[in-house]
Design an enzyme around this catalytic site. Structure first.
Site, PDB file in Angstrom:
ATOM      1  N   GLU A  16       0.921  -1.637  -0.470  1.00 22.32           N
ATOM      2  CA  GLU A  16       0.042  -0.115  -0.092  1.00 22.32           C
ATOM      3  C   GLU A  16       1.173   1.289  -0.454  1.00 22.32           C
ATOM      4  O   GLU A  16       0.510   2.021  -0.237  1.00 22.32           O
ATOM      5  CB  GLU A  16      -1.308   0.416   1.277  1.00 22.32           C
TER       6      GLU A  16
ATOM      7  N   HIS B 115       7.020 -26.670   3.079  1.00 20.45           N
ATOM      8  CA  HIS B 115       6.052 -28.293   2.950  1.00 20.45           C
ATOM      9  C   HIS B 115       5.088 -27.994   1.562  1.00 20.45           C
ATOM     10  O   HIS B 115       4.096 -28.439   1.323  1.00 20.45           O
ATOM     11  CB  HIS B 115       5.802 -29.233   3.953  1.00 20.45           C
TER      12      HIS B 115
ATOM     13  N   LYS C 244     -14.328   1.461  -3.937  1.00 20.94           N
ATOM     14  CA  LYS C 244     -14.883   1.116  -3.047  1.00 20.94           C
ATOM     15  C   LYS C 244     -16.139   2.323  -3.298  1.00 20.94           C
ATOM     16  O   LYS C 244     -17.203   2.034  -3.692  1.00 20.94           O
ATOM     17  CB  LYS C 244     -13.756   2.185  -2.060  1.00 20.94           C
TER      18      LYS C 244
HETATM   19  O1  F6P Z   1      -8.805   0.735   2.862  1.00 19.18           O
HETATM   20  C1  F6P Z   1      -8.226   1.189   2.514  1.00 19.18           C
HETATM   21  C2  F6P Z   1      -7.256   1.418   4.025  1.00 19.18           C
HETATM   22  O2  F6P Z   1      -7.726   3.273   4.227  1.00 19.18           O
HETATM   23  C3  F6P Z   1      -5.868   1.931   4.491  1.00 19.18           C
HETATM   24  O3  F6P Z   1      -5.442   2.544   4.423  1.00 19.18           O
HETATM   25  C4  F6P Z   1      -6.595   1.877   5.564  1.00 19.18           C
HETATM   26  O4  F6P Z   1      -5.402   1.328   6.719  1.00 19.18           O
HETATM   27  C5  F6P Z   1      -8.087   0.790   6.016  1.00 19.18           C
HETATM   28  O5  F6P Z   1      -8.594   0.759   4.211  1.00 19.18           O
HETATM   29  C6  F6P Z   1      -8.560   1.017   6.919  1.00 19.18           C
HETATM   30  O6  F6P Z   1      -8.871   2.402   7.001  1.00 19.18           O
HETATM   31  P1  F6P Z   1      -9.706   3.338   8.403  1.00 19.18           P
HETATM   32  O7  F6P Z   1      -8.439   3.649   9.500  1.00 19.18           O
HETATM   33  O8  F6P Z   1     -10.172   4.811   7.820  1.00 19.18           O
HETATM   34  O9  F6P Z   1     -10.777   2.254   8.980  1.00 19.18           O
END
Ligand code: F6P
Length: 517
Positions: A345, A376, A485
């Site tokens: 990331e 294994h 998203k």
């Molecule tokens: O979708 C990725 C992300 O934004 C990560 O960078 C982050 O750790 C995770 O989602 C969770 O985000 P949050 O802590 O804001 O719920």
């Protein structure tokens, strides 16, 4: 200057051209000092980098590359609290979360950083006091952390790693996936009046986490639970949203802590409940010791710098596109997923700071599984496959169990695998031939303590910083997770309504299939 425009990069391109004949076995035979030269201690860890496909001249060129690409300047800017996360206009100060309250604070810091340090310690003290209160509360038997990504992987990895330091009379559960099977399975074994839910989300908007949190609250109320303020706490930088959700107990953190760098913040609460305040502070101390090493050690003896540069050599000059993590300690079961988020990331980017496409590769694929299980399963490919995959062993000298024989066997396996990868075996020929000359790094901890784990994780954070800085990318944003998203929201509405208008034919048919009675 962009890395590939530096003189050092060009030199490395030339070095790589003549590298086909490089053989680790010959290098060790020719240079008695090789193991010592490529090994070093750093806080909490010892690392042997000598079984990697490089030699001193390449390392010198890589150090020149770091200098010409401005890696150390960038490091210094991070440690001054400058907004080096330019796409989000934020400072990057997870290191401040482990800075002691007194003593070492630098006079050269801008006043904003100094005042942030005070807030850090106020929150840390409150968070640890709460952790101790929960530890003493015999009525709370189960703690459920609801969070995903950085709000899950760090604390989960560390709770597993530090099991031998954990309270035995509290179970800590981690629910991350929006797949209801996960929450459902955890809730099956719980009682409302003995459960504490921690809703961990930096943004407090992540759909997966919010969906699980809403369901957990519904379950709590359906079980007759009434005192939400006693049974729910939020770990977030969006205190307002947590309040709107109905949670009053809230531990905050700041926009200058990236999600995948947030283990050291309030996101560490489940870990603090498991291991207690003193051990949590030891974890921070280990990470701080590594910060100081990264900040002050000479580049040639600076372990995060050396590892980060080795990663660049493999990725851009030998064109290896993955790295395997092999922790030889079952407590480090979740280390590979944790490091996946940290590295992929952070450095899975294709443009430079100005948004211009980069002509070279960035983050490798990270993967792995604790030894000896991996041996294994997929080690066959590491020994005899067509691709070379650098392997990173993480071993721990002392065990905390008292079973005879196991530890010596475990460590023998780690050492033997590293040896086999390098030495190979050519007398048999054909199917039984091992080419050898396969690279590995060996990281050794004396014990898996909070201090050593903190140092190990900070080491990994900083090595990712180093390669990201060479590549000239912003390691601290994550725009690549946004599109999925947005589309998921649209598809969700369509799954409810059945509207497939305007969808591509494949998505439309799958949608109809999942809707069909
Ligand atoms: O979708 C990725 C992300 O934004 C990560 O960078 C982050 O750790 C995770 O989602 C969770 O985000 P949050 O802590 O804001 O719920």
């Amino acid at each position: 200057m962009r890395a590939d425009q530096t003189a050092a990069w060009q030199n490395l391109v030339e070095q790589a051209k003549t590298f086909a004949g490089f053989d680790l076995r010959t290098e060790f035979a020719r240079d008695v000092g090789r193991a010592a030269h490529f090994s070093q201690a750093a806080p909490g860890v010892f690392a042997d980098l000598s079984k990697n496909l490089w030699h001193a001249e390449i390392e010198a060129q890589l150090l020149a590359l770091a200098q010409q690409a401005g890696v150390l300047e960038r490091r210094n800017r991070m440690f001054q609290g400058e907004a080096i996360n330019t796409t989000e206009n934020r400072a990057v100060m997870h290191w401040l979360l482990r800075q002691p309250a007194q003593g070492a604070a630098s006079d050269a810091w801008p006043s904003g950083v100094k005042s942030s340090l005070k807030e850090v310690h106020d929150t840390l003290n409150a968070m640890l006091a709460f952790a101790e209160k929960i530890r003493d509360d015999k009525h709370i038997t189960d703690v459920v952390n609801i969070g995903i990504g950085g709000s899950d992987l760090g604390p989960q990895m560390a709770v597993m790693a530090l099991q031998s330091f954990a309270l035995k009379d509290k179970r800590i559960h981690f629910v991350s996936n929006v797949d209801g099977h996960e929450l459902d399975a955890v809730l099956q074994g719980l009682k409302a009046d003995s459960t504490l839910f921690l809703v961990a989300s930096k943004t407090f908007t992540t759909l997966d986490t919010m969906t699980n949190a809403v369901s957990a609250k519904r379950w709590f109320e359906a079980q007759g639970g009434t005192d939400v303020s006693r049974h729910f706490a939020a770990l977030t930088s969006n205190v307002q949203a947590a309040g709107q959700f109905g949670i009053q107990t809230c531990f905050g953190f700041w926009d200058w802590v990236g999600g995948r760098y947030s283990l050291w913040s309030a996101i560490g609460l489940p870990l603090a409940i498991a291991i207690g305040a003193d051990n949590f502070r030891a974890l921070l101390a280990g990470a701080h010791a590594m910060d100081q090493h990264f900040l002050h050690a000479e580049p040639a003896q600076n372990l995060p710098v050396r590892l980060g540069l080795l990663d660049v050599w493999y990725r851009n000059f030998l064109h290896y596109s993955s790295r395997c993590i092999a922790p030889y300690h079952s407590g480090l079961k979740r280390l590979a997923p944790y490091l996946q988020q940290l590295e992929m990331e952070s450095n899975g980017k294709q443009v430079d700071h100005a948004g211009q496409a980069l002509p070279y590769g960035t983050a490798p694929v990270l993967w792995g599984e604790p030894g000896t299980n991996g041996q294994h399963a997929f080690f066959q490919m590491l020994h005899q496959g067509t691709d070379v995959v650098p392997l990173e062993f993480v071993a721990v000298k002392y065990a905390t169990h008292a079973l005879p024989d196991h530890q010596a066997l475990l460590l023998s396996n780690a050492l033997a695998q590293a040896q086999a990868l390098m030495l190979g075996k050519s007398d048999a020929g054909g199917h039984k031939n091992f080419s050898g000359n396969r690279p590995s790094t060996f990281i050794l901890l004396d014990d898996l303590t909070p201090f050593n784990l903190g140092a190990l994780i900070a080491l990994q954070e900083h090595r990712v910083f180093v390669s990201g800085a060479v590549w000239g990318i912003n390691s601290f944003d994550q725009w690549g997770v946004e599109l999925g998203k947005v589309l998921a929201k649209d598809i969700h509405a369509r799954i409810v309504s059945g509207d497939v208008a305007g969808l591509d034919a494949s998505t439309a048919q799958l949608l109809q299939r999942v809707r069909a009675a």
